[in-house]
Design an enzyme around this catalytic site. Structure first.
Site: not given
Ligand code: 8YV
Length: 309
Positions: A150, A227-228, A257, A275
């Site tokens: 997406h 992403a990661r 992080e 992030h």
């Molecule tokens: C958020 C994320 O910053 O969707 C995810 O997996 O890492 C991010 O959207 C996070 O989940 C909030 O801490």
């Protein structure tokens, strides 16, 4: 009796208020604090990057549900959750546009040199010192996307509007009209000026963007990661930026992080964010409401709104 839940990452005050109204919310951080309440906890609310450390999961014998405030499941042991019958939910859909917007923001910032030019004005240097170097044109630049889910597709839609030809790689050809599928990541990087990482994290994608991929992107190439951090070999990225074999990087996520290597923090070739791709009022409210809704459904014995496990 309100069920006891553990909140592992702060959420918006409006959301935490709803949680406090429905649950006894524990915000315990240390192992000592956790020990005292471990037997009570039936649910966890956490962020996608924070997840649930396995050591925490193992200490909670009565855990029934993990509600992730995000779409990433890589920081939760899903196999263990399945084995123990623990439900896991995420917040799909509501953050897609924001994450794609962040990818475009980082891309524009880097190519047009916005941070340096902003500093130039702010520092009062305009009129007295030479302006920062010229930026680079965005339209016409070839965009490669790693991970055409997406978020990847939302990035593609935006990039197309900016006049960028789009190619992508994924586990399979998604037969998307207008976007070329390139099965091989180094080949995609070689044929791209900008590579956007939009793939899920986890063991299957660890260090997919390695030195070979960065070299293929080249000295005029730019890497964007929303992403990661784990998808990119960060040490290789620092090396490529330092020796100039990669042109630049726009990063919202990092391998460890909140630690960000000096090589990224001090580089003039990077634009960095903590992030924050989903960090808008509107989206964090929508995400939080899904967390609240999933927990409420679970404790009312109703079907979960957005289950993963
Ligand atoms: C958020 C994320 O910053 O969707 C995810 O997996 O890492 C991010 O959207 C996070 O989940 C909030 O801490």
């Amino acid at each position: 009796m309100k069920p006891d839940i553990l909140l592992l990452e702060p959420m918006m005050p409006e959301i935490e208020k709803q949680l406090d109204a429905a649950y006894t919310v524990h915000r315990a951080a240390t192992p000592g604090q956790l020990e005292k309440i471990a037997g009570l906890i039936r649910g966890i609310a956490t962020g996608g990057g924070t997840g649930v450390p396995r050591a925490v999961m193992d200490r909670l014998p009565h855990l029934e549900i993990i509600a992730i405030n995000g779409i990433g499941t890589d920081a939760v042991d899903l196999n263990e959750a399945r084995r123990r019958g623990i439900h896991v939910t995420t917040t799909p859909g509501v953050l897609t546009d924001d994450v794609a917007d962040m990818a475009m923001g980082l891309l524009l910032s880097l190519l047009r040199g916005l941070p340096a030019a902003d500093r130039y004005v702010r520092d009062g240097a305009w009129g007295s010192s030479p302006p920062p170097p010229l930026g680079h044109r965005v339209s016409g630049r070839r965009l490669g996307i790693l991970g055409m889910g997406h978020v990847g597709q939302a990035v593609a839609t935006r990039a197309r509007a900016f006049g960028m030809p789009v190619s992508y790689t994924d586990r399979r050809d998604k037969a998307l009209p207008g976007y070329a599928f390139v099965p091989d990541l180094p080949a995609l990087a070689h044929h791209s000026d900008v590579l956007v990482v939009a793939a899920s994290g986890g063991a299957g994608s660890r260090h997919l963007v390695n030195r070979q991929v960065l070299d293929a992107l080249g000295p005029d190439g730019v890497l964007i990661n929303v992403a990661r951090g784990s998808v990119v070999d960060e040490a290789a990225l620092v090396a490529a930026l330092t020796d100039g074999t990669l042109g630049g990087a726009g990063l919202d996520v990092f391998e460890h992080e909140p630690d960000v290597p000096d090589g990224l923090r001090t580089s003039p070739r990077t634009v960095l964010q903590p992030h924050r791709a989903s960090a808008t009022v509107e989206t964090r409210l929508a995400m939080g409401n899904l967390v609240v809704g999933n927990l409420a459904a679970h404790f009312a014995g109703q079907p979960l709104l957005t289950p993963v496990v």
